[in-house]
Scaffold this active site. Structure first.
Site, short mmCIF file in Angstrom:
data_model
loop_
_atom_site.label_atom_id
_atom_site.label_comp_id
_atom_site.label_asym_id
_atom_site.label_seq_id
_atom_site.Cartn_x
_atom_site.Cartn_y
_atom_site.Cartn_z
N SER A 18 0.87 -1.18 0.00
CA SER A 18 0.00 0.00 0.00
C SER A 18 0.91 1.24 0.00
O SER A 18 0.91 2.03 0.92
CB SER A 18 -0.93 0.00 1.21
OG SER A 18 -0.21 0.14 2.41
N HIS B 87 -3.21 -5.82 2.25
CA HIS B 87 -2.33 -6.90 2.76
C HIS B 87 -3.02 -8.26 2.78
O HIS B 87 -2.39 -9.26 3.06
CB HIS B 87 -1.82 -6.56 4.16
CG HIS B 87 -0.91 -5.38 4.16
ND1 HIS B 87 -0.48 -4.77 5.31
CD2 HIS B 87 -0.33 -4.68 3.14
CE1 HIS B 87 0.32 -3.76 5.01
NE2 HIS B 87 0.41 -3.68 3.70
N GLN C 60 -6.71 -1.50 7.30
CA GLN C 60 -5.57 -2.35 6.93
C GLN C 60 -4.96 -3.07 8.12
O GLN C 60 -4.57 -4.24 8.01
CB GLN C 60 -4.51 -1.50 6.23
CG GLN C 60 -3.29 -2.26 5.76
CD GLN C 60 -2.31 -1.35 5.01
OE1 GLN C 60 -2.54 -1.00 3.85
NE2 GLN C 60 -1.25 -0.95 5.66
N GLU C 61 -4.81 -2.38 9.26
CA GLU C 61 -4.10 -2.99 10.39
C GLU C 61 -4.73 -2.60 11.72
O GLU C 61 -5.00 -1.42 11.96
CB GLU C 61 -2.62 -2.52 10.42
CG GLU C 61 -1.86 -2.86 9.15
CD GLU C 61 -0.53 -2.10 9.02
OE1 GLU C 61 0.04 -1.68 10.05
OE2 GLU C 61 -0.09 -1.91 7.87
N GLU D 128 1.74 -9.32 6.69
CA GLU D 128 2.56 -9.01 7.86
C GLU D 128 2.33 -10.00 9.00
O GLU D 128 2.76 -9.75 10.13
CB GLU D 128 2.29 -7.57 8.34
CG GLU D 128 2.73 -6.54 7.30
CD GLU D 128 2.51 -5.10 7.74
OE1 GLU D 128 1.94 -4.88 8.84
OE2 GLU D 128 2.91 -4.20 7.00
N ASP E 223 -3.84 1.17 11.53
CA ASP E 223 -3.44 1.84 10.30
C ASP E 223 -4.64 1.73 9.37
O ASP E 223 -4.93 0.65 8.84
CB ASP E 223 -2.19 1.20 9.68
CG ASP E 223 -1.76 1.92 8.41
OD1 ASP E 223 -2.42 2.91 8.02
OD2 ASP E 223 -0.76 1.49 7.79
N GLU F 46 -2.99 5.63 12.26
CA GLU F 46 -2.16 6.00 11.11
C GLU F 46 -3.04 6.18 9.87
O GLU F 46 -3.99 5.42 9.67
CB GLU F 46 -1.14 4.87 10.89
CG GLU F 46 -0.18 5.06 9.73
CD GLU F 46 0.76 3.86 9.62
OE1 GLU F 46 1.17 3.33 10.68
OE2 GLU F 46 1.05 3.43 8.50
N ASP G 137 1.64 8.41 7.35
CA ASP G 137 2.52 7.50 6.60
C ASP G 137 2.51 7.93 5.14
O ASP G 137 3.41 8.63 4.68
CB ASP G 137 2.04 6.06 6.81
CG ASP G 137 2.71 5.04 5.90
OD1 ASP G 137 3.74 5.37 5.30
OD2 ASP G 137 2.19 3.90 5.78
N LYS H 45 9.93 5.39 7.28
CA LYS H 45 10.30 4.20 6.52
C LYS H 45 11.45 4.60 5.61
O LYS H 45 11.22 5.30 4.61
CB LYS H 45 9.11 3.75 5.66
CG LYS H 45 7.91 3.20 6.43
CD LYS H 45 6.71 3.04 5.49
CE LYS H 45 5.61 2.19 6.08
NZ LYS H 45 4.37 2.23 5.25
N HIS I 172 8.51 -0.99 9.62
CA HIS I 172 8.77 -1.99 8.58
C HIS I 172 7.88 -1.71 7.37
O HIS I 172 7.10 -0.77 7.36
CB HIS I 172 8.49 -3.40 9.11
CG HIS I 172 7.04 -3.65 9.46
ND1 HIS I 172 6.53 -4.89 9.76
CD2 HIS I 172 5.96 -2.81 9.57
CE1 HIS I 172 5.25 -4.81 10.01
NE2 HIS I 172 4.88 -3.56 9.91
N SER J 22 5.31 -4.03 4.40
CA SER J 22 4.62 -5.33 4.34
C SER J 22 5.51 -6.40 3.70
O SER J 22 5.43 -7.57 4.07
CB SER J 22 3.30 -5.20 3.60
OG SER J 22 3.46 -4.56 2.36
N LYS K 147 6.92 0.09 14.54
CA LYS K 147 5.88 -0.77 13.97
C LYS K 147 6.58 -1.86 13.18
O LYS K 147 7.17 -1.59 12.14
CB LYS K 147 4.98 0.08 13.06
CG LYS K 147 3.69 -0.60 12.69
CD LYS K 147 2.75 0.33 11.94
CE LYS K 147 2.90 0.23 10.46
NZ LYS K 147 1.70 0.62 9.70
P1 PGA Z 1 3.03 -1.19 3.13
O1 PGA Z 1 2.10 -1.21 4.39
O2 PGA Z 1 4.42 -1.55 3.54
O3 PGA Z 1 2.37 -2.21 2.25
O4 PGA Z 1 2.97 0.20 2.56
C1 PGA Z 1 2.48 -0.74 5.62
C2 PGA Z 1 1.81 0.55 5.95
O5 PGA Z 1 0.94 1.05 5.19
O6 PGA Z 1 2.16 1.13 6.96
ZN ZN Z 2 0.61 2.77 6.73
#
Ligand code: PGA
Ligand code: ZN
Length: 401
Positions: free
Chosen positions: A40, A146, A154-155, A196, A232, A275, A302, A327, A355, A357, A378
């Protein structure tokens, strides 16, 4: 001085190819690092090239600028050489995947030359003697990009904010992951895992909130410290720009409704962390939500900030969020990632190291999180490429007291 840089294709956790770099110095220092990869990904991230292309371009343009001319221990020089070799502002020539692999491998070679652990070489020497360690945020349930046919958000991330040590925090997250699995089992809901390692059940988001709340409460009772949770939302993936709405399957929310929805969730579940609650261009929406939620909750950008100081400056100007996700592969070098952390910290925002995904066994982000003294990292809850970072944090904590 750097004596050689070698690049190769290796497997990431999804089985996709990624770039690994080895940096060797004249004095025998060695460092190896691999680029992670997102699914993503934000629209404004530095460019990841197909690994074969990224490797060929880095061999042609970057390696000659590094070998025999740059000290591995001088991170600014290494990263300036990478930028010079690339010549664009988004690493579209040599690939952010080649750039970040070389940048991180050089840092490890520099640490090796000094005989210092990486976190110390990266700035850990200025840590407080009794400083706290980053609290790992553990992805326990999710979907989005994911995992197909799972939650829209997503999370769902366990946040063991009361843990007395990084080790107890990591084990608490694993316990929440297990408890969620048990609860799904009890309800007869089959679930595989997403990229993940989080459970990816075919349940709606409301049920996921219920499950994660019950699991975190259960584990908090067992361990005797506070375990909250966070999200997230990865809202850019839900955003339908043409219609101007967020789509959760058949249900849609306007941007105002999205802000209300998330603000209500923060209240109802006492969320520690949210997030990307809004899409990656909605600085004003982020600002409005940040104002509404108060300082018990991190509102983290993010895809909004993509570890980029220019986007972060814009966010700071309008009050969009109170934290930034870091990141290194979103921006291409460790120096650029450090600049983003420092700009955030100078302006009272929290940085959270993360990290992707798609990951490898590489543990650089564990050292980065300790070196920069961030409150959260994270990096998932279970799965070898996730536990690689958690186990490294446990080792660092032993070494660094
Ligand atoms: P991604 O997901 O590494 O697939 O971008 C992680 C996130 O969105 O934080
Ligand atoms: Zn994210």
């Amino acid at each position: 001085l750097i004596a050689s840089v070698s690049l190769r294709r290796v497997l990431d956790s999804r089985g996709n190819p990624t770039v690994e770099a080895d940096v060797l110095t004249e004095s025998g220092g060695f460092g190896r690092a691999a680029a992670p990869s997102g699914a993503s990904t934000g629209e404004y991230e530095a460019i990841e090239l197909p690994p074969g292309e990224a490797i060929a371009a880095a061999r042609q343009h970057a390696v000659p600028r590094l070998v025999d001319s740059v000290h591995a221990g001088n991170q600014r020089d290494v990263d300036a050489a990478l930028h010079g070799a690339d010549g664009t502002d988004d690493f579209s020539e040599i690939g952010a995947n080649s750039a970040v692999a070389v940048s991180m491998a050089a840092a490890k070679a520099g640490a090796d030359v000094l005989g210092a652990p990486l976190f110390q070489h990266l700035g850990g020497t200025f840590r407080d003697a009794d400083r706290s360690f980053p609290v790992p945020l553990g992805n326990v349930v999710g979907g989005g990009e994911h995992a197909k046919e799972a939650t829209h958000i997503q999370e769902f991330l366990a946040a063991p904010v009361g843990a007395p040590s990084v080790s107890e925090a990591a084990f608490a997250n694993a316990a929440v992951h297990e408890a969620v699995g048990d609860l799904l089992d009890e309800r007869g809901v089959p679930a595989g895992k997403g990229d993940e390692g989080a459970w990816a059940p075919g349940i709606d988001d409301a049920e996921a909130f219920e499950l994660v709340e019950e699991a975190t409460d259960r584990v908090a009772d067992e361990v005797g410290f506070e375990v909250r949770f966070g999200l997230d939302v990865a809202a850019s993936e839900l955003w339908d720009a043409d219609a101007g709405v967020y789509r959760y399957g058949d249900r849609e929310r306007t941007p105002d409704e999205q802000i209300d929805y998330v603000a209500d969730l923060v209240d109802e579940y006492d969320l520690a962390y949210v997030e990307d609650p809004l899409e990656e261009d909605d600085f004003d929406g982020f600002a409005e939500l940040t104002e509404r939620v108060g300082d018990r909750t991190l509102i983290c950008g993010d895809d909004l900030f993509v570890t980029n100081v220019e986007r972060l400056e814009r966010g700071i100007d309008v009050g969009a969020g109170n934290s930034i996700l870091i990141k290194p592969n979103q921006i291409g070098t460790l120096s650029d990632a450090f600049d983003a952390v420092e700009l955030a910290q100078r302006n009272g925002l929290d940085a959270v190291v993360s990290h992707r995904s798609g990951e490898t066994e590489d543990t650089t982000i564990a050292h980065l999180a300790v070196a920069t003294d961030v409150p959260f990292i994270k990096t998932g809850a279970v799965g070898g490429e996730r536990t690689a970072k958690l186990n490294e944090l446990i080792r660092i904590a032993e070494e660094a007291v």
